[in-house]
Design a protein around this motif. Structure first.
Motif, PDB file in Angstrom:
ATOM      1  N   ALA A 107       0.817  -1.217   0.000  1.00  0.00           N
ATOM      2  CA  ALA A 107       0.000   0.000   0.000  1.00  0.00           C
ATOM      3  C   ALA A 107       0.850   1.266   0.000  1.00  0.00           C
ATOM      4  N   THR A 108       2.128   1.145   0.363  1.00  0.00           N
ATOM      5  CA  THR A 108       2.996   2.330   0.402  1.00  0.00           C
ATOM      6  C   THR A 108       3.619   2.641  -0.953  1.00  0.00           C
ATOM      7  N   VAL A 109       3.435   1.762  -1.931  1.00  0.00           N
ATOM      8  CA  VAL A 109       4.023   2.004  -3.252  1.00  0.00           C
ATOM      9  C   VAL A 109       3.402   3.248  -3.876  1.00  0.00           C
ATOM     10  N   GLY A 110       4.246   4.126  -4.419  1.00  0.00           N
ATOM     11  CA  GLY A 110       3.756   5.315  -5.113  1.00  0.00           C
ATOM     12  C   GLY A 110       4.079   6.606  -4.378  1.00  0.00           C
ATOM     13  N   GLU A 111       3.328   7.636  -4.686  1.00  0.00           N
ATOM     14  CA  GLU A 111       3.587   8.973  -4.150  1.00  0.00           C
ATOM     15  C   GLU A 111       2.861   9.184  -2.837  1.00  0.00           C
ATOM     16  N   ASP A 112       3.558   9.772  -1.853  1.00  0.00           N
ATOM     17  CA  ASP A 112       2.908  10.048  -0.578  1.00  0.00           C
ATOM     18  C   ASP A 112       2.304  11.452  -0.578  1.00  0.00           C
ATOM     19  N   LEU A 113       1.824  11.887   0.592  1.00  0.00           N
ATOM     20  CA  LEU A 113       1.140  13.178   0.688  1.00  0.00           C
ATOM     21  C   LEU A 113       2.042  14.356   0.354  1.00  0.00           C
ATOM     22  N   PHE A 163       8.339   9.726  -3.591  1.00  0.00           N
ATOM     23  CA  PHE A 163       8.004   8.446  -4.219  1.00  0.00           C
ATOM     24  C   PHE A 163       8.663   7.301  -3.453  1.00  0.00           C
ATOM     25  N   ARG A 164       7.895   6.241  -3.253  1.00  0.00           N
ATOM     26  CA  ARG A 164       8.394   5.065  -2.542  1.00  0.00           C
ATOM     27  C   ARG A 164       8.220   3.831  -3.417  1.00  0.00           C
ATOM     28  N   PHE A 165       9.283   3.055  -3.512  1.00  0.00           N
ATOM     29  CA  PHE A 165       9.277   1.824  -4.320  1.00  0.00           C
ATOM     30  C   PHE A 165       8.841   2.105  -5.761  1.00  0.00           C
ATOM     31  N   ALA A 166       9.107   3.295  -6.248  1.00  0.00           N
ATOM     32  CA  ALA A 166       8.717   3.670  -7.606  1.00  0.00           C
ATOM     33  C   ALA A 166       9.844   3.316  -8.574  1.00  0.00           C
ATOM     34  N   PHE A 167      10.006   2.035  -8.827  1.00  0.00           N
ATOM     35  CA  PHE A 167      11.098   1.564  -9.678  1.00  0.00           C
ATOM     36  C   PHE A 167      10.838   1.890 -11.151  1.00  0.00           C
ATOM     37  N   THR A 168       9.578   2.080 -11.516  1.00  0.00           N
ATOM     38  CA  THR A 168       9.224   2.482 -12.880  1.00  0.00           C
ATOM     39  C   THR A 168       8.267   3.663 -12.808  1.00  0.00           C
ATOM     40  N   ASP A 169       8.059   4.324 -13.941  1.00  0.00           N
ATOM     41  CA  ASP A 169       7.137   5.462 -13.975  1.00  0.00           C
ATOM     42  C   ASP A 169       5.721   5.047 -13.604  1.00  0.00           C
ATOM     43  N   ASN A 170       5.328   3.848 -14.002  1.00  0.00           N
ATOM     44  CA  ASN A 170       3.975   3.369 -13.721  1.00  0.00           C
ATOM     45  C   ASN A 170       3.735   3.189 -12.223  1.00  0.00           C
ATOM     46  N   ASN A 220      -4.356   9.789   7.160  1.00  0.00           N
ATOM     47  CA  ASN A 220      -4.958  10.467   8.306  1.00  0.00           C
ATOM     48  C   ASN A 220      -4.003  10.577   9.482  1.00  0.00           C
ATOM     49  N   LEU A 221      -3.075   9.621   9.639  1.00  0.00           N
ATOM     50  CA  LEU A 221      -2.060   9.732  10.680  1.00  0.00           C
ATOM     51  C   LEU A 221      -1.159  10.943  10.417  1.00  0.00           C
ATOM     52  N   ARG A 222      -0.705  11.088   9.175  1.00  0.00           N
ATOM     53  CA  ARG A 222       0.198  12.185   8.849  1.00  0.00           C
ATOM     54  C   ARG A 222      -0.515  13.534   8.935  1.00  0.00           C
ATOM     55  N   ARG A 223      -1.773  13.572   8.548  1.00  0.00           N
ATOM     56  CA  ARG A 223      -2.522  14.828   8.668  1.00  0.00           C
ATOM     57  C   ARG A 223      -2.750  15.199  10.130  1.00  0.00           C
ATOM     58  N   ALA A 224      -3.061  14.184  10.950  1.00  0.00           N
ATOM     59  CA  ALA A 224      -3.278  14.450  12.377  1.00  0.00           C
ATOM     60  C   ALA A 224      -1.998  14.975  13.025  1.00  0.00           C
ATOM     61  N   LEU A 225      -0.860  14.359  12.700  1.00  0.00           N
ATOM     62  CA  LEU A 225       0.413  14.804  13.272  1.00  0.00           C
ATOM     63  C   LEU A 225       0.813  16.176  12.723  1.00  0.00           C
ATOM     64  N   ALA A 226       0.433  16.454  11.480  1.00  0.00           N
ATOM     65  CA  ALA A 226       0.717  17.779  10.922  1.00  0.00           C
ATOM     66  C   ALA A 226      -0.078  18.858  11.650  1.00  0.00           C
TER      67      ALA A 226
END
Length: 493
Positions: free
Chosen positions: A178-184, A188-195, A445-451
């Motif tokens: 679930a962490t693959v891709g762009e975060d808030l 980018f995490r585990f984004a080995f390719t553009d897709n 929601n965790l990151r927004r709450a901590l922000a």
């Protein structure tokens, strides 16, 4: 007010409107039953056809497609263990084992009765509780969302099978993917390719994890399973069976209404939440996942219960409850209707027509479900040598048609191999899917709450709502530990 309602009833109860709603329900059920063909796709494709329709019939068509597709996902989930929609994944856990026992007809009937009941309760809730639930939804901020999703994640313990450890491993893998891709914040995490920068879509992961392993098993263990075929039978749900599941149906409908009214959660999370609660409170909890009608009732009542409820924040606040109601928001605007508090003042006639039409759609859903059940029942009589390539083609076509992406097709095939490997190692797939769906919402929601609190974790227990969920989480963990200790004692004995 009574005159307005009677006038709205007269305006809705025309053969043209009934035909439009029936076509929407029927089409939605068929689309939902095809793996990969989601309700979002059905509503989006139908949107251009509503430009030339009157406002209320156009909205009723989209709502009917939404409801029909949500129920339709259970048909393929039960018959061939291929959930047509993400919200039907829980239905497959008990529906497919029942089909293998020759009770597919009973499972399909329970799914239909639960869906119609949940849908009707959801519609009543939309009519009578729109304003109070909308106000409650406004008070639910990131800390409350986080604790709610954490509580929903506790359902992992209930669908872990015989080994809690393997269930936790499966959930951990789901959270990781679930962490693959762009975060808030644009990293980018585990984004080995553009897709991979956009993350992994739910549809290919869902279909790959539940459908393809079944096809691989049919091929690998062909000799052992040659004579095994799901029989539909002519088995209706008895009064005793329905009454035994009524508590779970009503609870699932309520869960669907509450979670559906909170923007961003939707039917999938409601179904998993309801399933976990039903398993924890049922006297047949140990039989869940092996062919338990109550499991189907809990799942289907919740996901259909969320359908009408997602309209609550849309109509009362102008905030879409999920992706599909986001599309409907565009339809409202195109028709010159602006969802929000003023809608009930300036367009009360259209609001009453919409409410009456949604109640009628519950009746139409029952009729369409019964007719479609007979049509799709022939799936159980198709030889496995023919069914396997047909299901594979449906999966490939359905996934490719969503985004025209070969990357999603590759993810589908990879998850099929992963799912088969998990089967060989007795790792349950349900915790993986639950964690994969809930993971992004938990993190966001965790990151927004901590922000909001500038890094102070005390914000997670800053309101009565968060404390309620915290107590429930501790209670569930306590019950899980107690159950594992009891199992350990039984094994030693």
């Amino acid at each position: 007010m009574l005159n307005e309602i009677l006038f709205a009833l007269e305006a809705v109860a025309t053969w043209q409107n009934l035909l439009i709603m029936a076509a929407g329900i029927w089409g939605g059920v068929i689309v939902g039953a095809i793996p990969g063909m989601t309700g979002t796709m059905a509503v989006t494709l139908a949107l251009p056809f509503t430009f030339y329709m009157a406002p209320v019939p156009s909205i009723l068509l989209l709502v009917a497609l939404y409801k029909g597709s949500t129920y339709g996902g259970s048909v393929s989930a039960i018959l061939i263990k291929t959930p047509g929609t993400a919200s039907a994944a829980c239905t497959a856990l008990d529906g497919y084992p029942l089909a293998q026992q020759g009770k597919a007809g009973k499972a399909l009937n329970m799914a239909l009765y639960s869906s119609v009941t949940g849908d009707f309760i959801s519609n009543l809730s939309l009519i009578f509780l729109a304003a109070p639930l909308a106000v409650l939804a406004l008070r639910v901020g990131p800390p409350e969302y986080f604790m709610l999703m954490l509580f929903a994640l506790s359902t992992v313990a209930g669908v872990s099978g015989n080994s809690l450890l393997l269930g936790l491993i499966s959930a951990a893998l789901g959270l990781l993917l679930a962490t693959v891709g762009e975060d808030l914040y644009g990293s980018f995490r585990f984004a080995f390719t553009d897709n991979m920068q956009a993350g992994l879509s739910v549809a290919p992961v869902l279909i790959g994890l539940f459908a393809l392993p079944e096809l691989i098993k049919l091929i690998v263990f062909r000799a052992a399973s040659r004579d095994i075929a799901a029989k539909l039978g002519d088995q209706s749900v008895t009064r005793a069976e329905f009454m035994g599941s009524l508590k779970s149906i009503l609870r699932g409908s309520s869960i669907g209404v509450v979670l559906g009214a909170i923007p961003g959660i939707g039917p999938s999370a409601a179904a998993f939440f309801s399933y976990g609660e039903a398993q924890r409170s049922s006297k047949n909890g140990e039989n869940f996942g092996k062919g338990e009608l109550e499991g189907i009732a809990a799942s289907e009542s919740a996901n259909n219960g969320a359908c009408g409820a997602t309209m609550i924040p849309l109509l009362a606040l102008g905030v879409p409850g999920d992706v599909i109601t986001g599309v409907m928001l565009g339809a409202f605007m195109i028709q010159g209707l602006t969802p929000g508090p003023l809608l009930f003042q300036t367009n009360i006639h259209e609001v009453y027509m919409l409410f009456i039409g949604m109640l009628m759609s519950s009746v139409l859903l029952f009729g369409a479900g019964k007719m479609t059940m007979r049509m799709f029942s022939y799936v159980s009589h198709i030889p496995q040598t023919l069914l396997t390539p047909v299901v594979l083609l449906l999966c490939l076509f359905g996934i490719y048609s969503i985004s025209s992406s070969m990357f999603d097709v590759a993810i589908l095939l990879i998850m099929g191999v992963v799912g088969f490997g998990m089967f060989l190692m007795n790792i349950p797939a349900a915790p993986f899917l639950i964690a994969f769906i809930l993971g992004p919402m938990i993190e966001e929601n965790l990151r927004r709450a901590l922000a909001i609190s500038r890094g102070d974790p005390a914000v997670l227990l800053s309101s009565p709502i968060t404390w309620i969920f915290a107590v429930l989480i501790v209670f569930v963990i306590g019950l899980t530990v107690r159950r594992e200790i009891q199992k350990s004692k039984i094994r030693k004995a």
